[in-house]
Design a protein around this motif. Structure first.
Motif, PDB file in Angstrom:
ATOM      1  N   GLN A 421      45.312  39.094  48.640  1.00 34.21           N
ATOM      2  CA  GLN A 421      44.895  38.741  47.287  1.00 34.21           C
ATOM      3  C   GLN A 421      44.136  39.872  46.620  1.00 34.21           C
ATOM      4  O   GLN A 421      44.246  40.079  45.403  1.00 34.21           O
ATOM      5  CB  GLN A 421      44.021  37.488  47.331  1.00 34.21           C
ATOM      6  CG  GLN A 421      43.664  36.928  45.957  1.00 34.21           C
ATOM      7  CD  GLN A 421      44.833  36.266  45.254  1.00 34.21           C
ATOM      8  OE1 GLN A 421      45.146  35.105  45.508  1.00 34.21           O
ATOM      9  NE2 GLN A 421      45.493  36.978  44.353  1.00 34.21           N
ATOM     10  N   ALA A 422      43.359  40.641  47.411  1.00 34.31           N
ATOM     11  CA  ALA A 422      42.592  41.745  46.843  1.00 34.31           C
ATOM     12  C   ALA A 422      43.489  42.833  46.250  1.00 34.31           C
ATOM     13  O   ALA A 422      43.060  43.584  45.370  1.00 34.31           O
ATOM     14  CB  ALA A 422      41.674  42.347  47.905  1.00 34.31           C
ATOM     15  N   LEU A 423      44.732  42.922  46.720  1.00 30.67           N
ATOM     16  CA  LEU A 423      45.668  43.888  46.155  1.00 30.67           C
ATOM     17  C   LEU A 423      45.965  43.587  44.694  1.00 30.67           C
ATOM     18  O   LEU A 423      46.159  44.501  43.888  1.00 30.67           O
ATOM     19  CB  LEU A 423      46.981  43.876  46.943  1.00 30.67           C
ATOM     20  CG  LEU A 423      46.956  44.457  48.346  1.00 30.67           C
ATOM     21  CD1 LEU A 423      48.235  44.100  49.087  1.00 30.67           C
ATOM     22  CD2 LEU A 423      46.766  45.971  48.313  1.00 30.67           C
ATOM     23  N   ASP A 424      46.027  42.300  44.353  1.00 32.33           N
ATOM     24  CA  ASP A 424      46.350  41.888  42.986  1.00 32.33           C
ATOM     25  C   ASP A 424      45.790  40.487  42.747  1.00 32.33           C
ATOM     26  O   ASP A 424      46.453  39.485  43.031  1.00 32.33           O
ATOM     27  CB  ASP A 424      47.863  41.896  42.769  1.00 32.33           C
ATOM     28  CG  ASP A 424      48.260  41.558  41.326  1.00 32.33           C
ATOM     29  OD1 ASP A 424      47.353  41.295  40.510  1.00 32.33           O
ATOM     30  OD2 ASP A 424      49.466  41.539  41.029  1.00 32.33           O
ATOM     31  N   PRO A 425      44.572  40.383  42.216  1.00 27.05           N
ATOM     32  CA  PRO A 425      43.967  39.062  41.988  1.00 27.05           C
ATOM     33  C   PRO A 425      44.756  38.183  41.021  1.00 27.05           C
ATOM     34  O   PRO A 425      44.556  36.966  41.001  1.00 27.05           O
ATOM     35  CB  PRO A 425      42.581  39.404  41.420  1.00 27.05           C
ATOM     36  CG  PRO A 425      42.292  40.769  41.935  1.00 27.05           C
ATOM     37  CD  PRO A 425      43.619  41.473  41.949  1.00 27.05           C
ATOM     38  N   ALA A 426      45.645  38.775  40.223  1.00 24.83           N
ATOM     39  CA  ALA A 426      46.413  37.991  39.259  1.00 24.83           C
ATOM     40  C   ALA A 426      47.654  37.354  39.874  1.00 24.83           C
ATOM     41  O   ALA A 426      48.271  36.484  39.260  1.00 24.83           O
ATOM     42  CB  ALA A 426      46.815  38.870  38.077  1.00 24.83           C
ATOM     43  N   ARG A 427      48.023  37.776  41.079  1.00 25.98           N
ATOM     44  CA  ARG A 427      49.231  37.240  41.712  1.00 25.98           C
ATOM     45  C   ARG A 427      48.874  36.055  42.601  1.00 25.98           C
ATOM     46  O   ARG A 427      47.862  36.074  43.308  1.00 25.98           O
ATOM     47  CB  ARG A 427      49.922  38.322  42.533  1.00 25.98           C
ATOM     48  CG  ARG A 427      51.301  37.943  43.026  1.00 25.98           C
ATOM     49  CD  ARG A 427      51.991  39.134  43.659  1.00 25.98           C
ATOM     50  NE  ARG A 427      53.309  38.766  44.167  1.00 25.98           N
ATOM     51  CZ  ARG A 427      54.099  39.572  44.861  1.00 25.98           C
ATOM     52  NH1 ARG A 427      53.709  40.823  45.121  1.00 25.98           N
ATOM     53  NH2 ARG A 427      55.276  39.169  45.310  1.00 25.98           N
TER      54      ARG A 427
END
Length: 567
Positions: A421-427
Motif C-alpha cells: 500500500q505504501a507504494l501507492d496509497p491511492a490504489r
C-alpha cells in the motif's frame, strides 16, 4: 564535500529510487534516522515489529522487482528482521537489510545486545557484511545492492553507530549498475529444439509461472497458434483475466481439476517461468520442456526432456517466429468443457443463498472479488484462507496478486500489505487473512493506521488453525489441542485502533458490510465469521484420503458422545 556514512547511504538510496525505509528506531541507528530526517526524498516508515518492516520491504520487492529496504537496530532489533526476510529469499526478491551494531570498541566482549549479525543473516541472505571502517562503506554498500539485484535476494549490511556517523569523502561508485537484472535471451539452437518437439506433439499444454509476467501478449499468441490451454501457478494467476478462454485455471489445491488434467493429458507440457514445487500435481507421463532464467531450477521438480536457460518473453518471441498455425482446437475445447463444469461447482459453493444461517468462506471471497476495484492488489496470508481467496477470486487481468508464496508463512499478510500500500496509497489493497495469521502480527495494523495506509483487511474467523485442522482430518486423526482457539472482536479492535470495523455473521450481512468496508477512505477490517466445517475444493480426492477424512469425523463424533456421557 564530505558526508557521513549515514548521509552517503541515504543519498545512494535516493539515487537508485529506493525512497522508503521500514524499521524501528534505536540508538545504534541514530545517525541514519537523523540523516533521513534532514532530507525529504527518502521516507522513514516506522513499524510496530521489525518482522513487519522486513515483510513490507519484501512485499514491495516482490511486486515491483525493485529494491526494498528495511532496518533494525542492535541485537534483537536486527534478529527480528530475519523471519520476514525469508519472504524475499524464497520468492527471489531484492531487499537491502540494514542493521545497527554495537560500537566498534565494544565488539568481542559480550557487550549488551551483541551478537554476530553477519553470521545470523547468512542463511537468509545472498550477501552479509559488517562495515568495520568508514573507508570500507562505499564499496560494501555498492556490493550489497549489486548482489541483491544480481542474485535477486537479501543483502545485509551491519553498521556500528561510530561508523554510521563518521565522515567520508567520495560516494558509492557505479550507481548506474545498481538496477534489476535485464531479460535473458535463450540460445537459438534451444528454441529450434523446442519447436521440433512441439511439431511432434498433438496436444500441447502450457504451465505459466511468475516468470511469465510481462509476457501476456506472447502467451495468448502462443495459445492461439497451438490451440493450447494455458494453465497457471498461483503466482501467475493475475497475468490474464479470469474469463479468458485460453486461461484454464491453476494446478494443485490453489487451482482445480481442469488444469491438473490438462497437463496430465497433454503430449507435451511447456513449463514456462516456474519452479512449481508441488510435483505431485505435475504430469507423470507427459514430455516436458522447461524455460527458466535460472539454470539450477531446470529439471528439479519433474523430469525434463529439454531445459532452456532464458527469460520467457524473448523465448516466446523467438519461438513464435518458427511455429505454424494449428487449426485443430479439440484439446482446448475439451479442457474448456471441463473448466465450465468446475466453474459451475465454484459458483454453487459461493452462492449467498446456499445457506441462510451459515456464512461460507467461498461466498466471502467471491463477493469481495466481484466488488473490488478493477486494478486492486490482492494480498493473501497463508493457511486455509489462501484456498478461499485464490480459488474464488475472479481476477480482471489488471489486478495483481501477492503474498507468502514459496515461504508459505502464516502471519505475513499485514506486513506485506503495508509495504504494498505504501507504494501507492491511492490504489486499493485488499488483504485476505485468517484469524490465526492476523493475530500473529496484530500490531502491524497500527502501522497502517499511523501512516494512513488504507489497507482493507478481511479476517476469516473460523476460530482455529483451519488448514492444520484439515491436514489432521486428512491423516485420519481428530484435531489436536490447540487447533481451535477463542478470538477477539476484530471489528472492535479496528475501532480501538482509530480505524473502522465491520462484521458479517450471516449471508444477509455480507453485501452491505463489504460495500461499507470498501468505501472507507482509510484502513478498515471486515470480520467475517465463517463456517469452520467448510472443506476446500480439491482437484482429485485420493480414496485413501477420503477414508481418512471419514475416520477422523467418526472419531470426533465418538469423542463428543463420550464427553456428553461423562458430563
Amino acid at each position: 564535500m564530505s558526508l557521513t556514512v549515514a548521509e552517503m547511504l541515504v543519498r545512494t538510496l535516493d539515487e537508485i529510487g529506493a525512497h522508503q525505509v521500514f524499521g524501528i528506531v534505536g540508538d545504534a541507528l541514530n545517525p541514519f534516522t537523523d540523516a533521513i530526517r534532514r532530507q525529504d526524498r527518502v521516507r522513514w516508515i516506522g513499524v510496530r515489529h521489525e518482522e513487519g518492516a522486513a515483510l513490507a520491504a519484501a512485499g514491495q520487492a516482490k511486486l515491483t522487482g525493485r529494491l526494498g529496504v528495511c532496518c533494525g537496530t542492535t541485537g534483537p532489533g536486527a534478529n527480528h528482521l530475519v523471519a520476514g526476510l525469508y519472504e524475499a529469499r524464497k520468492d527471489h526478491a531484492p531487499v537491502l537489510a540494514i542493521s545497527g551494531g554495537v560500537p566498534s570498541a565494544k565488539r568481542g566482549i559480550d557487550h549488551l545486545q551483541e551478537d554476530d549479525p553477519v553470521a545470523l543473516f547468512r542463511d537468509v541472505g545472498v550477501y552479509s557484511e559488517l562495515i568495520a571502517s568508514p573507508e570500507q562503506a562505499a564499496t560494501v554498500i555498492h556490493q550489497a545492492i549489486a548482489q541483491a539485484y544480481g542474485e535477486r535476494g537479501v543483502a545485509h549490511i551491519s553498521i556500528p553507530p561510530d561508523v554510521f556517523g563518521a565522515k567520508v569523502s567520495g560516494a558509492v561508485p557505479s550507481i548506474a549498475t545498481l538496477r534489476p537484472r535485464p531479460e535473458l535471451a535463450p540460445a537459438a539452437e534451444d528454441i529450434a529444439a523446442m519447436a521440433g518437439m512441439i511439431a511432434e506433439a498433438q496436444k500441447v499444454a502450457v504451465l505459466c509461472g511468475f516468470g511469465c509476467h510481462g509476457a501476456a501478449a506472447e502467451l495468448t499468441a502462443l495459445s492461439d497458434r497451438l490451440q493450447a490451454p494455458l494453465v497457471h501457478t498461483y503466482r501467475g494467476k493475475d497475468i490474464l483475466p479470469y474469463d479468458d478462454p485460453r486461461w484454464i485455471g491453476g494446478v494443485g489445491l490453489i487451482g482445480g481439476r481442469p488444469g491438473v488434467d490438462a497437463l496430465e493429458n497433454a503430449d507435451l507440457m511447456l513449463m514456462l517461468g516456474t519452479d512449481y514445487p508441488y510435483s505431485e500435481f505435475l504430469p507423470r507421463k507427459t514430455q516436458v520442456v522447461q524455460v527458466d532464467e535460472r539454470a539450477f531450477a531446470l529439471g528439479r521438480r519433474t523430469p525434463v526432456a529439454l531445459g532452456i536457460v532464458g527469460s520467457v518473453r524473448p523465448a516466446l518471441r523467438m519461438l513464435l517466429d518458427t511455429l505454424p498455425q494449428r487449426t485443430d482446437s479439440s484439446f482446448l475445447d475439451e479442457v474448456n468443457a471441463d473448466r465450465a463444469e468446475w466453474d459451475e461447482m465454484l459458483d454453487a459453493k459461493a452462492a449467498l443463498d446456499r445457506s441462510p444461517d451459515k456464512l461460507h468462506p467461498q461466498a466471502v471471497a467471491r463477493a469481495i472479488s466481484d466488488s473490488a476495484a478493477d486494478d486492486a492488489i490482492w494480498v493473501t496470508d497463508t493457511g486455509e484462507v489462501t484456498l478461499w481467496a485464490a480459488n474464488w477470486l475472479r481476477q480482471t487481468g489488471r489486478q495483481q496478486i501477492t503474498g507468502s508464496n514459496n515461504n508459505a508463512a502464516v502471519g505475513t499478510g499485514m506486513g506485506i500489505a503495508n509495504g504494498t500500500q505504501a507504494l501507492d496509497p491511492a490504489r486499493q489493497v485488499i488483504l485476505h487473512a485468517g484469524d490465526g495469521g492476523f493475530t500473529m502480527l496484530l500490531g502491524e495494523f497500527m502501522t497502517a493506521v499511523e501512516h494512513r495506509l488504507p489497507v482493507k483487511v478481511v479476517v476469516y474467523d473460523n476460530s482455529g488453525w483451519g488448514l492444520v485442522h484439515l491436514e489432521m482430518e486428512g491423516a485420519g486423526v481428530p484435531p489436536a489441542p490447540g487447533a481451535a482457539f477463542p478470538n477477539l472482536d476484530f471489528a472492535a479492535f479496528a475501532r480501538a485502533c482509530g480505524a473502522r470495523g465491520f462484521k458479517a455473521a450471516k449471508p444477509a450481512d455480507l453485501p452491505g458490510a463489504i460495500a461499507a468496508w470498501l468505501a472507507e477512505p482509510g484502513p478498515a477490517i471486515l470480520h467475517a465469521l465463517v463456517d469452520p466445517d467448510e472443506i476446500p475444493a480439491m482437484p482429485h480426492i485420493d480414496p485413501k484420503q477420503a477414508v481418512r477424512f471419514g475416520i477422523s469425523k467418526i472419531k470426533q463424533a465418538i469423542g463428543a458422545l463420550a464427553g456428553r456421557d461423562s458430563a
